[in-house]
Design a protein around this motif. Structure first.
Motif, PDB file in Angstrom:
ATOM      1  N   GLN A  73       0.825  -1.207   0.000  1.00 27.66           N
ATOM      2  CA  GLN A  73       0.000   0.000   0.000  1.00 27.66           C
ATOM      3  C   GLN A  73       0.861   1.260   0.000  1.00 27.66           C
ATOM      4  OE1 GLN A  73      -1.703   1.180   3.814  1.00 27.66           O
ATOM      5  NE2 GLN A  73      -3.750   1.090   2.878  1.00 27.66           N
ATOM      6  N   GLY A  74       2.047   1.169   0.570  1.00 29.48           N
ATOM      7  CA  GLY A  74       2.969   2.298   0.616  1.00 29.48           C
ATOM      8  C   GLY A  74       2.943   3.112   1.887  1.00 29.48           C
ATOM      9  N   ARG A  75       1.937   2.894   2.753  1.00 26.48           N
ATOM     10  CA  ARG A  75       1.794   3.726   3.948  1.00 26.48           C
ATOM     11  C   ARG A  75       2.778   3.360   5.057  1.00 26.48           C
ATOM     12  NH1 ARG A  75      -4.265   4.415   5.859  1.00 26.48           N
ATOM     13  NH2 ARG A  75      -3.120   5.658   7.395  1.00 26.48           N
ATOM     14  N   PHE A  76       3.407   2.192   4.942  1.00 25.90           N
ATOM     15  CA  PHE A  76       4.393   1.788   5.936  1.00 25.90           C
ATOM     16  C   PHE A  76       5.708   1.420   5.255  1.00 25.90           C
ATOM     17  CE2 PHE A  76       6.048  -1.254   9.229  1.00 25.90           C
ATOM     18  CZ  PHE A  76       6.149  -0.343  10.262  1.00 25.90           C
ATOM     19  N   ALA A  77       5.989   2.072   4.135  1.00 30.36           N
ATOM     20  CA  ALA A  77       7.159   1.712   3.331  1.00 30.36           C
ATOM     21  C   ALA A  77       8.465   1.908   4.097  1.00 30.36           C
ATOM     22  CB  ALA A  77       7.175   2.529   2.045  1.00 30.36           C
ATOM     23  N   GLU A  78       8.617   3.020   4.802  1.00 31.88           N
ATOM     24  CA  GLU A  78       9.853   3.281   5.520  1.00 31.88           C
ATOM     25  C   GLU A  78      10.061   2.268   6.642  1.00 31.88           C
ATOM     26  OE1 GLU A  78      10.167   7.289   6.852  1.00 31.88           O
ATOM     27  OE2 GLU A  78       9.940   8.147   4.846  1.00 31.88           O
ATOM     28  N   LEU A  93      -1.170  -7.557   6.468  1.00 36.11           N
ATOM     29  CA  LEU A  93      -1.900  -6.736   7.435  1.00 36.11           C
ATOM     30  C   LEU A  93      -2.688  -5.657   6.706  1.00 36.11           C
ATOM     31  CD1 LEU A  93      -2.414  -5.771  10.408  1.00 36.11           C
ATOM     32  CD2 LEU A  93      -0.343  -4.369  10.153  1.00 36.11           C
ATOM     33  N   ARG A  94      -3.962  -5.526   7.064  1.00 35.77           N
ATOM     34  CA  ARG A  94      -4.827  -4.520   6.457  1.00 35.77           C
ATOM     35  C   ARG A  94      -5.526  -3.696   7.528  1.00 35.77           C
ATOM     36  NH1 ARG A  94      -5.702  -6.923   1.438  1.00 35.77           N
ATOM     37  NH2 ARG A  94      -5.245  -9.159   1.448  1.00 35.77           N
ATOM     38  N   GLY A  95      -5.645  -2.414   7.294  1.00 30.61           N
ATOM     39  CA  GLY A  95      -6.506  -1.533   8.072  1.00 30.61           C
ATOM     40  C   GLY A  95      -6.293  -1.434   9.556  1.00 30.61           C
ATOM     41  N   PRO A  96      -5.051  -1.531  10.066  1.00 26.85           N
ATOM     42  CA  PRO A  96      -4.878  -1.468  11.521  1.00 26.85           C
ATOM     43  C   PRO A  96      -5.018  -0.048  12.045  1.00 26.85           C
ATOM     44  CG  PRO A  96      -2.735  -1.481  10.484  1.00 26.85           C
ATOM     45  CD  PRO A  96      -3.751  -1.659   9.378  1.00 26.85           C
ATOM     46  N   THR A  97      -5.354   0.059  13.318  1.00 29.44           N
ATOM     47  CA  THR A  97      -5.336   1.362  13.981  1.00 29.44           C
ATOM     48  C   THR A  97      -3.898   1.824  14.195  1.00 29.44           C
ATOM     49  OG1 THR A  97      -7.444   1.052  15.086  1.00 29.44           O
ATOM     50  CG2 THR A  97      -5.895   2.567  16.134  1.00 29.44           C
ATOM     51  N   ALA A  98      -3.010   0.890  14.528  1.00 27.13           N
ATOM     52  CA  ALA A  98      -1.606   1.227  14.750  1.00 27.13           C
ATOM     53  C   ALA A  98      -0.713   0.185  14.116  1.00 27.13           C
ATOM     54  CB  ALA A  98      -1.302   1.340  16.242  1.00 27.13           C
ATOM     55  N   CYS A  99       0.291   0.648  13.386  1.00 28.84           N
ATOM     56  CA  CYS A  99       1.332  -0.188  12.820  1.00 28.84           C
ATOM     57  C   CYS A  99       2.587   0.668  12.854  1.00 28.84           C
ATOM     58  CB  CYS A  99       0.986  -0.609  11.398  1.00 28.84           C
ATOM     59  SG  CYS A  99       2.298  -1.517  10.539  1.00 28.84           S
ATOM     60  N   PRO A 146      -0.587 -13.410  -4.510  1.00 37.94           N
ATOM     61  CA  PRO A 146      -0.770 -12.054  -5.027  1.00 37.94           C
ATOM     62  C   PRO A 146      -1.299 -11.126  -3.948  1.00 37.94           C
ATOM     63  CG  PRO A 146      -2.550 -13.479  -5.773  1.00 37.94           C
ATOM     64  CD  PRO A 146      -1.536 -14.367  -5.113  1.00 37.94           C
ATOM     65  N   VAL A 147      -0.918  -9.863  -4.031  1.00 42.62           N
ATOM     66  CA  VAL A 147      -1.425  -8.859  -3.094  1.00 42.62           C
ATOM     67  C   VAL A 147      -2.862  -8.535  -3.466  1.00 42.62           C
ATOM     68  CG1 VAL A 147      -1.168  -6.499  -2.247  1.00 42.62           C
ATOM     69  CG2 VAL A 147       0.859  -7.906  -2.679  1.00 42.62           C
ATOM     70  N   VAL A 148      -3.737  -8.601  -2.482  1.00 45.90           N
ATOM     71  CA  VAL A 148      -5.149  -8.311  -2.710  1.00 45.90           C
ATOM     72  C   VAL A 148      -5.556  -7.144  -1.820  1.00 45.90           C
ATOM     73  CG1 VAL A 148      -7.503  -9.210  -2.590  1.00 45.90           C
ATOM     74  CG2 VAL A 148      -5.611 -10.736  -3.233  1.00 45.90           C
ATOM     75  N   GLY A 149      -6.079  -6.085  -2.423  1.00 49.71           N
ATOM     76  CA  GLY A 149      -6.561  -4.953  -1.643  1.00 49.71           C
ATOM     77  C   GLY A 149      -5.441  -4.111  -1.061  1.00 49.71           C
ATOM     78  N   GLN A 150      -5.796  -3.343  -0.044  1.00 56.77           N
ATOM     79  CA  GLN A 150      -4.879  -2.386   0.577  1.00 56.77           C
ATOM     80  C   GLN A 150      -4.093  -3.050   1.704  1.00 56.77           C
ATOM     81  OE1 GLN A 150      -4.449   0.915  -0.563  1.00 56.77           O
ATOM     82  NE2 GLN A 150      -5.597  -0.044  -2.237  1.00 56.77           N
ATOM     83  N   VAL A 151      -2.929  -3.559   1.397  1.00 58.36           N
ATOM     84  CA  VAL A 151      -2.101  -4.252   2.374  1.00 58.36           C
ATOM     85  C   VAL A 151      -1.094  -3.264   2.954  1.00 58.36           C
ATOM     86  CG1 VAL A 151      -0.421  -6.092   2.753  1.00 58.36           C
ATOM     87  CG2 VAL A 151      -2.399  -6.475   1.248  1.00 58.36           C
ATOM     88  N   ARG A 152      -1.248  -2.950   4.227  1.00 54.14           N
ATOM     89  CA  ARG A 152      -0.343  -2.019   4.899  1.00 54.14           C
ATOM     90  C   ARG A 152       1.056  -2.619   5.047  1.00 54.14           C
ATOM     91  NH1 ARG A 152      -1.696   1.726   8.889  1.00 54.14           N
ATOM     92  NH2 ARG A 152      -3.663   1.824   7.716  1.00 54.14           N
ATOM     93  N   LEU A 153       1.101  -3.899   5.423  1.00 55.26           N
ATOM     94  CA  LEU A 153       2.380  -4.553   5.674  1.00 55.26           C
ATOM     95  C   LEU A 153       2.300  -6.012   5.273  1.00 55.26           C
ATOM     96  CD1 LEU A 153       5.236  -4.698   6.992  1.00 55.26           C
ATOM     97  CD2 LEU A 153       4.072  -5.186   9.163  1.00 55.26           C
ATOM     98  N   ARG A 154       3.297  -6.457   4.508  1.00 59.66           N
ATOM     99  CA  ARG A 154       3.433  -7.876   4.198  1.00 59.66           C
ATOM    100  C   ARG A 154       4.701  -8.395   4.862  1.00 59.66           C
ATOM    101  NH1 ARG A 154       2.768 -11.214  -1.418  1.00 59.66           N
ATOM    102  NH2 ARG A 154       0.626 -11.151  -0.595  1.00 59.66           N
ATOM    103  N   LEU A 155       4.546  -9.464   5.669  1.00 57.22           N
ATOM    104  CA  LEU A 155       5.671 -10.157   6.274  1.00 57.22           C
ATOM    105  C   LEU A 155       5.770 -11.518   5.610  1.00 57.22           C
ATOM    106  CD1 LEU A 155       5.108  -9.285  10.051  1.00 57.22           C
ATOM    107  CD2 LEU A 155       6.645  -8.158   8.420  1.00 57.22           C
TER     108      LEU A 155
END
Length: 331
Positions: A29-34, A165-171, A147-156
């Protein structure tokens, strides 16, 4: 909102499938790229669950804090070492076998009823939402990596296991000091803290608060892990009016709330269900494990007769959440 038993069960899943392994991390998703770039390639060395939060440690004294909140979810895929108290034969994780046909369990070498005893690891893809809302097996179970499906914040990604991981309040990444500070703000968790010390902490806080006990049980700074279902059921089991100020609840009743939470949390972690009814026959137990409405005293029973006295169960809002209770038994 997930309740504490689910988080402990998912931590167990991470312990089996990621701890001790090198992990590739990315943020599709790119929101936790760093953050993902920082932990990419590190070894997962420890996992902890405290209340509704999970902490995954990586080498280099770096921790990943996850709080799923209302909408967060995990997808696991790959060859997964699974405990059927975490993932049942129908592919559901975070809840017990919905068919409700098996009470007997086969224990593995680790002392748990893992599917390793009946042929796991197996290649699968399952969706894990930290509540009782889950989906089953996906159609792309043979693709690796999936395959990545939907908005994945983090893949381990370990060698054979993937967690999305999708849609967490905190990551977020935390230092050991920051993890300690986060945990210090939380109330006692029966599966983490010394039970006697936890009882004393919980009792002392509740007994000095003018806040209604129905709100205090949901306050994660007072006690960790209790959510909407357990709140309603604990209060009913104690025959306690949810509006009673904490300081007016008799000390022994407060202590019994803690002890009852300890019992119910252990049952939830073992079975995957928020089972809150006692003394069921084998048949009624199977029925309850198959259907949520058969395993609670008051939760989700608005307008229905109380199972004890026949009074209509009341539904009201407390703390911006639905509260179910019996005005006759709980007074």
């Amino acid at each position: 909102m997930p309740e504490g038993h689910s988080v402990h069960r998912i931590a167990r899943q991470f312990d089996r499938n990621f701890v001790g392994r090198s992990v590739r991390a990315s943020s599709p998703q790119g929101r936790f790229a760093e953050g993902a770039a920082v932990i990419d390639g590190r070894e997962a060395v420890e996992v902890r669950a405290v209340g509704k939060q999970m902490f995954l440690a990586f080498d280099g004294d770096l921790w990943l804090r996850i709080h799923l909140g209302m909408y967060g979810a995990w997808d696991f895929a790959g060859e997964i070492l699974v405990d059927p108290t975490i993932a049942s034969a129908n592919g559901r994780m975070g809840q017990t076998n919905q068919r409700g046909t098996d009470i007997d369990r086969v224990m593995d070498a680790a002392g748990e009823n893992s599917l390793t005893s009946i042929g796991a690891p197996r290649r699968t893809r399952v969706h894990v939402r930290m509540s009782e809302q889950t989906t089953g097996l996906a159609d792309d179970a043979d693709e690796w990596p999936p395959p990545v499906v939907g908005q994945v914040r983090l893949r381990l990604l370990a060698e054979q296991t993937c967690a999305d991981l999708r849609g967490p309040t905190a990551c977020q990444l935390q230092s050991p000091h920051e993890v300690a500070a986060t945990i210090a703000k939380l109330g006692p968790d029966p599966l983490v803290d010394d039970l006697a010390e936890g009882e004393e902490r919980f009792t002392a806080v509740v007994r000095r608060k003018p806040t209604p006990i129905g709100l205090l049980l949901m306050d994660q700074a007072v006690v960790s892990g209790i959510g909407n279902v357990y709140r309603a059921e604990l209060l009913f089991r104690a025959r306690l009016d949810p509006h009673t100020p904490g300081r007016d609840v008799p000390e022994e009743v407060v202590r019994e709330l803690w002890r009852d939470w300890t019992r119910l949390l252990a049952i939830g972690v073992e079975t995957g269900q928020m089972m809150t009814m006692d003394g069921l026959s084998a048949g009624d137990y199977r029925k309850a494990m198959a259907h949520r409405d058969d395993r609670h005293w008051v939760y989700h029973r608005a307008g229905l007769p109380c199972r004890v006295c026949g009074t209509q169960i009341v539904l009201e809002e407390m703390g911006a959440r639905k509260l179910y209770w019996c005005p006759s038994c709980q007074r």
